[in-house]
Design a protein around this motif. Structure first.
Motif, PDB file in Angstrom:
ATOM      1  N   CYS A 622      -3.477  -6.466  -5.620  1.00 47.87           N
ATOM      2  CA  CYS A 622      -2.696  -5.235  -4.854  1.00 47.87           C
ATOM      3  C   CYS A 622      -3.174  -5.272  -3.315  1.00 47.87           C
ATOM      4  O   CYS A 622      -4.369  -5.438  -3.235  1.00 47.87           O
ATOM      5  CB  CYS A 622      -2.706  -3.896  -5.513  1.00 47.87           C
ATOM      6  SG  CYS A 622      -1.987  -2.820  -4.428  1.00 47.87           S
ATOM      7  N   PRO A 623      -2.534  -5.699  -2.339  1.00 47.49           N
ATOM      8  CA  PRO A 623      -3.126  -5.749  -0.981  1.00 47.49           C
ATOM      9  C   PRO A 623      -3.684  -4.366  -0.650  1.00 47.49           C
ATOM     10  O   PRO A 623      -4.664  -4.453   0.232  1.00 47.49           O
ATOM     11  CB  PRO A 623      -1.642  -5.988   0.013  1.00 47.49           C
ATOM     12  CG  PRO A 623      -0.759  -6.829  -0.985  1.00 47.49           C
ATOM     13  CD  PRO A 623      -1.114  -5.970  -2.313  1.00 47.49           C
ATOM     14  N   LEU A 624      -3.350  -3.342  -1.327  1.00 43.67           N
ATOM     15  CA  LEU A 624      -4.160  -1.998  -0.531  1.00 43.67           C
ATOM     16  C   LEU A 624      -5.190  -1.713  -1.270  1.00 43.67           C
ATOM     17  O   LEU A 624      -6.135  -0.713  -1.168  1.00 43.67           O
ATOM     18  CB  LEU A 624      -3.023  -0.738  -1.124  1.00 43.67           C
ATOM     19  CG  LEU A 624      -1.694  -0.855  -0.718  1.00 43.67           C
ATOM     20  CD1 LEU A 624      -0.870   0.364  -1.014  1.00 43.67           C
ATOM     21  CD2 LEU A 624      -1.766  -0.413   1.013  1.00 43.67           C
ATOM     22  N   TRP A 625      -5.685  -2.665  -2.343  1.00 45.41           N
ATOM     23  CA  TRP A 625      -6.903  -2.510  -2.941  1.00 45.41           C
ATOM     24  C   TRP A 625      -7.819  -3.608  -2.746  1.00 45.41           C
ATOM     25  O   TRP A 625      -9.141  -3.535  -3.139  1.00 45.41           O
ATOM     26  CB  TRP A 625      -6.830  -2.483  -4.706  1.00 45.41           C
ATOM     27  CG  TRP A 625      -5.681  -1.215  -4.977  1.00 45.41           C
ATOM     28  CD1 TRP A 625      -5.162  -0.255  -4.218  1.00 45.41           C
ATOM     29  CD2 TRP A 625      -4.992  -1.181  -6.334  1.00 45.41           C
ATOM     30  NE1 TRP A 625      -4.629   0.516  -5.080  1.00 45.41           N
ATOM     31  CE2 TRP A 625      -4.383  -0.022  -6.229  1.00 45.41           C
ATOM     32  CE3 TRP A 625      -5.374  -2.080  -7.463  1.00 45.41           C
ATOM     33  CZ2 TRP A 625      -3.588   0.308  -7.560  1.00 45.41           C
ATOM     34  CZ3 TRP A 625      -4.448  -1.367  -8.671  1.00 45.41           C
ATOM     35  CH2 TRP A 625      -3.754  -0.216  -8.407  1.00 45.41           C
ATOM     36  N   VAL A 626      -7.608  -4.555  -1.947  1.00 40.36           N
ATOM     37  CA  VAL A 626      -8.416  -5.772  -1.567  1.00 40.36           C
ATOM     38  C   VAL A 626      -9.326  -5.137  -0.792  1.00 40.36           C
ATOM     39  O   VAL A 626      -9.423  -4.554   0.313  1.00 40.36           O
ATOM     40  CB  VAL A 626      -7.419  -6.784  -0.914  1.00 40.36           C
ATOM     41  CG1 VAL A 626      -8.499  -8.003  -0.634  1.00 40.36           C
ATOM     42  CG2 VAL A 626      -6.507  -7.489  -2.130  1.00 40.36           C
ATOM     43  N   ALA A 627     -10.838  -5.436  -1.301  1.00 41.72           N
ATOM     44  CA  ALA A 627     -12.058  -4.965  -0.435  1.00 41.72           C
ATOM     45  C   ALA A 627     -11.989  -5.616   0.772  1.00 41.72           C
ATOM     46  O   ALA A 627     -11.804  -7.071   0.972  1.00 41.72           O
ATOM     47  CB  ALA A 627     -13.241  -5.235  -1.165  1.00 41.72           C
ATOM     48  N   PHE A 638      -1.719  -2.026   7.203  1.00 42.80           N
ATOM     49  CA  PHE A 638      -0.253  -1.823   6.829  1.00 42.80           C
ATOM     50  C   PHE A 638       0.339  -0.553   7.585  1.00 42.80           C
ATOM     51  O   PHE A 638      -0.483   0.604   7.651  1.00 42.80           O
ATOM     52  CB  PHE A 638       0.046  -1.774   5.303  1.00 42.80           C
ATOM     53  CG  PHE A 638      -0.513  -2.841   4.438  1.00 42.80           C
ATOM     54  CD1 PHE A 638       0.166  -4.392   4.639  1.00 42.80           C
ATOM     55  CD2 PHE A 638      -1.623  -2.797   3.956  1.00 42.80           C
ATOM     56  CE1 PHE A 638      -0.184  -5.434   4.040  1.00 42.80           C
ATOM     57  CE2 PHE A 638      -2.212  -4.061   3.241  1.00 42.80           C
ATOM     58  CZ  PHE A 638      -1.576  -5.158   3.213  1.00 42.80           C
ATOM     59  N   SER A 639       1.859  -0.518   8.001  1.00 50.83           N
ATOM     60  CA  SER A 639       2.518   0.554   8.487  1.00 50.83           C
ATOM     61  C   SER A 639       2.720   1.554   7.479  1.00 50.83           C
ATOM     62  O   SER A 639       2.561   1.136   6.051  1.00 50.83           O
ATOM     63  CB  SER A 639       3.618   0.071   9.078  1.00 50.83           C
ATOM     64  OG  SER A 639       4.478  -0.508   7.988  1.00 50.83           O
ATOM     65  N   VAL A 640       3.071   2.558   7.648  1.00 48.32           N
ATOM     66  CA  VAL A 640       3.596   3.720   6.474  1.00 48.32           C
ATOM     67  C   VAL A 640       4.844   3.212   5.654  1.00 48.32           C
ATOM     68  O   VAL A 640       4.608   3.413   4.480  1.00 48.32           O
ATOM     69  CB  VAL A 640       4.058   5.026   7.280  1.00 48.32           C
ATOM     70  CG1 VAL A 640       4.580   6.051   6.170  1.00 48.32           C
ATOM     71  CG2 VAL A 640       2.914   5.700   7.917  1.00 48.32           C
ATOM     72  N   ALA A 641       5.604   2.638   6.388  1.00 47.92           N
ATOM     73  CA  ALA A 641       6.631   2.103   5.625  1.00 47.92           C
ATOM     74  C   ALA A 641       6.236   0.806   4.523  1.00 47.92           C
ATOM     75  O   ALA A 641       6.803   0.853   3.422  1.00 47.92           O
ATOM     76  CB  ALA A 641       7.762   1.396   6.539  1.00 47.92           C
ATOM     77  N   GLN A 642       5.340  -0.139   4.851  1.00 50.72           N
ATOM     78  CA  GLN A 642       4.806  -1.117   4.226  1.00 50.72           C
ATOM     79  C   GLN A 642       4.087  -0.545   2.884  1.00 50.72           C
ATOM     80  O   GLN A 642       4.213  -0.816   1.948  1.00 50.72           O
ATOM     81  CB  GLN A 642       3.996  -2.198   4.915  1.00 50.72           C
ATOM     82  CG  GLN A 642       4.613  -2.879   6.053  1.00 50.72           C
ATOM     83  CD  GLN A 642       3.949  -3.734   6.828  1.00 50.72           C
ATOM     84  OE1 GLN A 642       2.555  -3.199   7.318  1.00 50.72           O
ATOM     85  NE2 GLN A 642       4.144  -5.000   7.296  1.00 50.72           N
ATOM     86  N   ARG A 643       3.100   0.729   3.113  1.00 53.20           N
ATOM     87  CA  ARG A 643       2.677   1.113   2.310  1.00 53.20           C
ATOM     88  C   ARG A 643       3.615   1.933   1.060  1.00 53.20           C
ATOM     89  O   ARG A 643       3.347   1.620  -0.144  1.00 53.20           O
ATOM     90  CB  ARG A 643       1.760   2.324   2.752  1.00 53.20           C
ATOM     91  CG  ARG A 643       0.418   1.801   3.725  1.00 53.20           C
ATOM     92  CD  ARG A 643      -0.220   3.091   4.337  1.00 53.20           C
ATOM     93  NE  ARG A 643      -0.883   2.717   5.268  1.00 53.20           N
ATOM     94  CZ  ARG A 643      -1.521   3.505   6.298  1.00 53.20           C
ATOM     95  NH1 ARG A 643      -1.453   4.766   6.101  1.00 53.20           N
ATOM     96  NH2 ARG A 643      -2.498   3.042   7.086  1.00 53.20           N
ATOM     97  N   ALA A 900       0.592  11.044   0.106  1.00 48.06           N
ATOM     98  CA  ALA A 900      -0.141   9.754  -1.006  1.00 48.06           C
ATOM     99  C   ALA A 900       0.582   8.576  -0.804  1.00 48.06           C
ATOM    100  O   ALA A 900      -0.120   7.508  -0.457  1.00 48.06           O
ATOM    101  CB  ALA A 900      -0.234  10.273  -2.313  1.00 48.06           C
ATOM    102  N   LEU A 901       2.122   8.579  -0.743  1.00 46.99           N
ATOM    103  CA  LEU A 901       2.534   7.392  -0.309  1.00 46.99           C
ATOM    104  C   LEU A 901       2.166   6.741   0.953  1.00 46.99           C
ATOM    105  O   LEU A 901       2.208   5.794   1.447  1.00 46.99           O
ATOM    106  CB  LEU A 901       4.161   7.570  -0.399  1.00 46.99           C
ATOM    107  CG  LEU A 901       4.698   7.823  -1.948  1.00 46.99           C
ATOM    108  CD1 LEU A 901       6.227   8.059  -1.664  1.00 46.99           C
ATOM    109  CD2 LEU A 901       4.333   6.489  -2.681  1.00 46.99           C
TER     110      LEU A 901
END
Length: 954
Positions: A622-627, A638-643, A900-901
């Motif tokens: 997950c790109p949001l979890w990569v250290a 990432f932007s808000v839309a990408q998140r 949270a999103l």
């Protein structure tokens, strides 16, 4: 002035005589007013007695010492503290990314010269008892020293003097099954200690604690646990000190400069000004909401609301009772008017009735509150878990509570007083009621209040996050319904044409006498509306809890995890579960160990204990979890839309919950699939063929394999992780079968068959087992199992899945009973008033040949009619606030979910589910059982034959 005094004196004498003559009615009203006064006065006495003065609090903390020096674990960094020692912060302002100081502090350096000190050490360990093992706090304090007097209260025996003696709290002795004279031992330590006395901690009566002399128990136990690679006792030490002249504020600041926190008797008894406290001027200090003016105002508003509603309820209930007295005394009041008394004298007589009963209720309620609190003091102390400082009586507060009873009695008598004063002398003497017209203004005010309150509640539900707006709007709407009650009673009367004789007469009588019916209906309405509101909100919250509940195992499943080095005690624990529970299936599981020692999970990752990691392929991360290097937040790229888009990506979804299962990797066979209620023939074949079964497709690469990295150098692995690089280590590859996504694995991410683990040269040790039961275990079976596991010494974690259990059933039952009692009470008062008013009608019925049972039937229907009208109106009025609060809660949680999103955590959460559930069972009990019960009760207590009466002289 003399005329005013004598008229009120006469009115009070008349009211006192009338109250004594009508003992039943007077007792009923007195009980209504006295019961809340009893409760409030008892609560005031309990709270005030439980509150400790500064001297009492210091005695329980410091004993006879002047100060207590403790380690804030800031590594000796200079600090700033509040005068009471509850708040502290580093003396230098921390930068935004600077961590909080950590480490032990040498307390001895902060001891002033010439002081006498006493060490006070605490830790915890499992002690062997008559039943097994009990996790207990261990305190090493020389309690025989005069400096420790007041910290512990000796109950029996004596405090320990030798290294082989201990004293124990009374709660520990009760829980452990031991007595004074028994021996006790700690798990991991061969020595035994004799219990020479029992004591209690005045501030913690339910504490399980043993007291030993310094160095007798904690140090030997820590050494024994360290030899077995087990966690220690968590020992912490403070100093009690005594110094000539007391421990001053300057001495406190000198100790703070050495990184030591101080609780000083002299400082707390005479605290410095806020300007002389450096912490209050520091940037690290921020006042809490609890101490703010807003918090105090909110608390006062809540108390005022509860008191106001209670007074309104009492007035609505007691008002008809005073009207009963005014009705029965109308001839006496007419004689007062005939002998020169005007309207104010008649009002004074009726108001004096409220004053007399209110005064007596205040005295009775306050005295009973004092007596009950004093008599129940031991039980109250056991309930709150602490001893009272003293039996603290505040005369002014009790006087204010009693004055509230007098005011309530006067308020309840206002409407009957005004009504009685408006009757003409002729009507009072002849008993004629005259023509009464209902107010046309009151229904208009009620409609406006209902519309305004509903609009406010709707606004609060849809456009505001403040619960108080919804509650305020609902309260205004409910008051509007109360104002509409007389008009609504008239509408109910139109249904009488379809009813039989007795209920038709009862309904017609209620409509003709709205002055006595409306207050009783309003009282029932208020009680039922509150009950329905709370019941609806509770049932809705219960439904939400059931929907959000994540089962840890299939229904009836049992999991056993033993976190011990080398799998010690696992076989014994498995056998104990199978022996005491109705086990239908048992699936043994092992765990993977890495490193020089077969350590526990708690020690995994230390120098001697390595760890393992599941290798997640790059394309599945997950790109949001990569250290990222430097510990940066990957979501910032990432932007808000990408998140928001990534939150819906399957790679960023959180796995299903379950019990702690060693990072989700277990070594087991096909029996584990059955224990987890997984029906997947392909997974069974995969395990038989030596392939790993995966329940998380992120772990499987494009070649259909899973990699497990064995990390032996944990320091190098941690350093690589901080730099955003893979940890160094050997990767073992296993062919895998991916289970369907719909399968619930209860926290297990993969199952490695024993043959595959052995062929890959993985070291495994027994870890526990999963079981399926053919019936729910009984309480006796669970107690026996717990005792067996405790006596075996196994550090076992046991979970039995019983499904979602509601804790609100007793709440709904209590609310229904409460509303039923209020309804029966209000309807009973209205029935008594109806009987007083309808005596002539009943005699007429008897004269025209009506059977005697008509009197009893009519009384029952009169009570049932009032109860039914109040319940119907209250049920309708109570749903509004509950729905409004649920909608407000939904908007609030939806707002948090959206946030949270935006921050990239949406994949770990589910959209909020806030259902609105009407408790139909509670409503059915209120709508059917309560009116029927009230009617039957009134019919049973009513005489079927009335007393003979001669005709009044003309």
């Amino acid at each position: 002035m003399t005329t005013w005094y004598h008229s009120w004196r006469a009115a009070i004498r008349i009211a006192r005589r009338d109250a004594w003559r009508s003992k039943g009615r007077s007792f009923l009203v007195l009980a209504m007013i006295a019961l809340p006064i009893l409760g409030v006065s008892a609560a005031d006495l309990t709270v005030r007695s439980a509150e400790l003065s500064t001297e009492q609090s210091l005695e329980r903390t410091l004993g006879a010492a002047d100060a207590q020096l403790s380690d804030p674990h800031m590594g000796g960094t200079p600090l700033l503290q509040s005068p009471d020692g509850t708040n502290y912060a580093p003396a230098t302002d921390l930068k935004e990314d600077e961590p909080w100081p950590d480490g032990a502090t040498d307390l001895g350096k902060a001891l002033p010269s010439g002081t006498k000190s006493l060490t006070d050490s605490t830790g915890s360990a499992k002690l062997r008892t008559a039943h097994g093992l009990l996790n207990t706090e261990i305190r090493e304090l020389r309690s025989t020293d005069p400096m420790a007097a007041g910290i512990m209260t000796l109950i029996s025996g004596r405090f320990p003097k030798g290294a082989d003696e201990v004293a124990a709290t009374t709660h520990f002795l009760e829980s452990s099954g031991l007595t004074v004279g028994s021996t006790v031992a700690a798990r991991g330590l061969d020595r035994e200690y004799t219990v020479v006395g029992s004591y209690e901690l005045p501030d913690a009566l339910t504490s399980d604690q043993v007291n030993a002399v310094p160095g007798a128990l904690l140090d030997p136990l820590d050494k024994a646990l360290a030899a077995d690679d087990l966690p220690g006792t968590g020992k912490s030490t403070s100093y009690l000190v005594s110094v000539s002249g007391g421990f001053t504020w300057n001495m406190v600041q000198q100790a703070n400069a050495k990184g030591v926190k101080v609780v000083s008797r002299a400082v707390q008894l005479d605290p410095p000004a806020d300007a002389d406290v450096p912490l209050y001027q520091s940037e690290n200090w921020g006042g809490g909401y609890e101490e703010s003016t807003g918090a105090k105002a909110a608390a006062l508003a809540a108390v005022g609301t509860v008191v106001g509603l209670a007074m309104l309820e009492i007035c609505l209930l007691a008002g008809p009772a005073f009207a009963v007295g005014a009705r029965r005394s109308r001839r006496q009041l007419g004689l007062v008017g005939a002998n020169g008394g005007d309207r104010r004298h008649i009002r004074a007589i009726v108001l004096a009735g409220g004053l007399v009963i209110g005064f007596v209720a205040a005295v009775v309620g306050t005295v009973l509150g004092l007596v009950l609190t004093f008599a129940l003091r031991p039980l109250l102390e056991e309930y709150i878990g602490a001893r009272f400082g003293s039996f603290d009586i505040r005369p002014l507060e009790l006087l204010g509570i009693g004055l509230l009873a007098v005011i309530t009695g006067l308020l309840a008598a206002i409407v009957p007083a005004v009504t009685a004063s408006r009757q003409t002398v002729l009507a009072s003497l002849t008993g004629r009621r005259g023509v009464r017209r209902s107010s046309r203004v009151l229904p208009v005010i009620g409609l406006i209040a209902v519309a305004l309150g509903a609009a406010i509640a709707l606004y609060g539900s849809l456009y505001s996050d403040q619960f108080i707006i919804v509650a305020g709007g609902s309260a205004i709407a409910e008051l509007g319904v109360v104002a509409l009650t007389p008009a609504l009673v008239g509408l109910f009367g139109r249904t009488g044409r379809w009813l039989p004789l007795s209920p038709r007469l009862a309904l017609r009588d209620a409509v003709r006498n709205r002055g006595r019916t409306a207050p009783a209906v309003a009282a029932v309405l208020a009680a039922v509306a509150g009950t329905v509101a709370v019941a609806t909100y509770t049932a809705s919250s219960d439904a939400q809890g059931a929907a959000e509940y994540e089962a840890q195992l299939p229904r009836g499943g049992v999991s056993l995890v033993v976190d011990a080095p080398g799998g010690r005690d696992v076989a014994q624990a498995r056998a104990a579960v199978q022996r005491y529970l109705p086990v239908d299936l048992r699936a043994d599981v092992d765990r993977i160990t890495v490193g020089k020692k077969q350590c526990t999970m708690a020690y995994s990752g230390s120098e001697d204990c390595g760890r393992y990691e599941v290798v997640v392929p790059k394309q599945n991360e997950c790109p949001l979890w990569v250290a990222l290097p430097g510990g940066k937040d990957p979501a910032e790229k990432f932007s808000v839309a990408q998140r928001r888009a990534l939150a819906k990506d399957w790679r960023c979804r959180q796995g299903n919950g379950g019990i702690y299962a060693d990072f989700g990797v277990l070594v087991g066979d096909a029996k584990l699939l059955k224990a987890l209620a997984i029906d997947d023939p392909a997974a069974v074949r995969a395990l038989a063929d030596g392939r790993t079964v995966s329940f998380d497709k992120r772990n499987v690469d494009r070649n259909g394999t899973i990699g497990i990295r064995l990390v032996t150098d944990t320091k190098a692995a941690d350093k690589a992780t901080e730099q955003g690089k893979p940890a160094p280590g050997t990767v073992k590859t296993f062919p895998a079968h991916q289970a369907p996504e719909s399968v619930a694995s209860y926290g297990v991410s993969m199952i490695v068959p024993p043959a595959a683990a052995k062929s890959a040269d993985l070291t495994t040790v027994p870890y526990g087992a999963y079981f399926m039961t053919d019936q729910a275990p009984t309480t006796e079976q669970r107690q026996k199992l717990d005792a067996e596991l405790n006596s075996s010494g196994a550090d076992a974690m046991l979970h039995i899945e019983e499904g979602y259990t509601s804790e609100n059933n007793i709440v709904l039952l209590a609310l229904t009973v409460f509303a039923g009692l209020i309804t029966v009470g209000a309807a009973g008062i209205a029935t008594g008033l109806a009987q007083a008013d309808a005596e002539a009608d009943l005699k007429t019925l008897a004269a025209v040949g009506a059977p005697p049972r008509v009197r009893r039937t009519l009384s029952g229907f009169q009570c049932g009619v009032v109860a039914a009208m109040g319940v119907v109106l209250g049920s309708a009025a109570g749903v509004l606030p509950a729905v409004g609060l649920r909608l407000t809660q939904e908007r609030q949680q939806l707002k948090w979910y959206e946030k949270a999103l935006d921050e990239g955590w949406g994949g770990a959460l589910s959209p909020p589910h806030i259902p609105v559930v009407v408790p139909w069972e509670t409503l059915a009990a209120l709508l059917v059982a309560v009116p029927v019960g009230a009617a039957l009760l009134a019919a049973l207590v009513t005489r079927s034959r009335g007393a003979l009466a001669r005709r009044d002289p003309a």
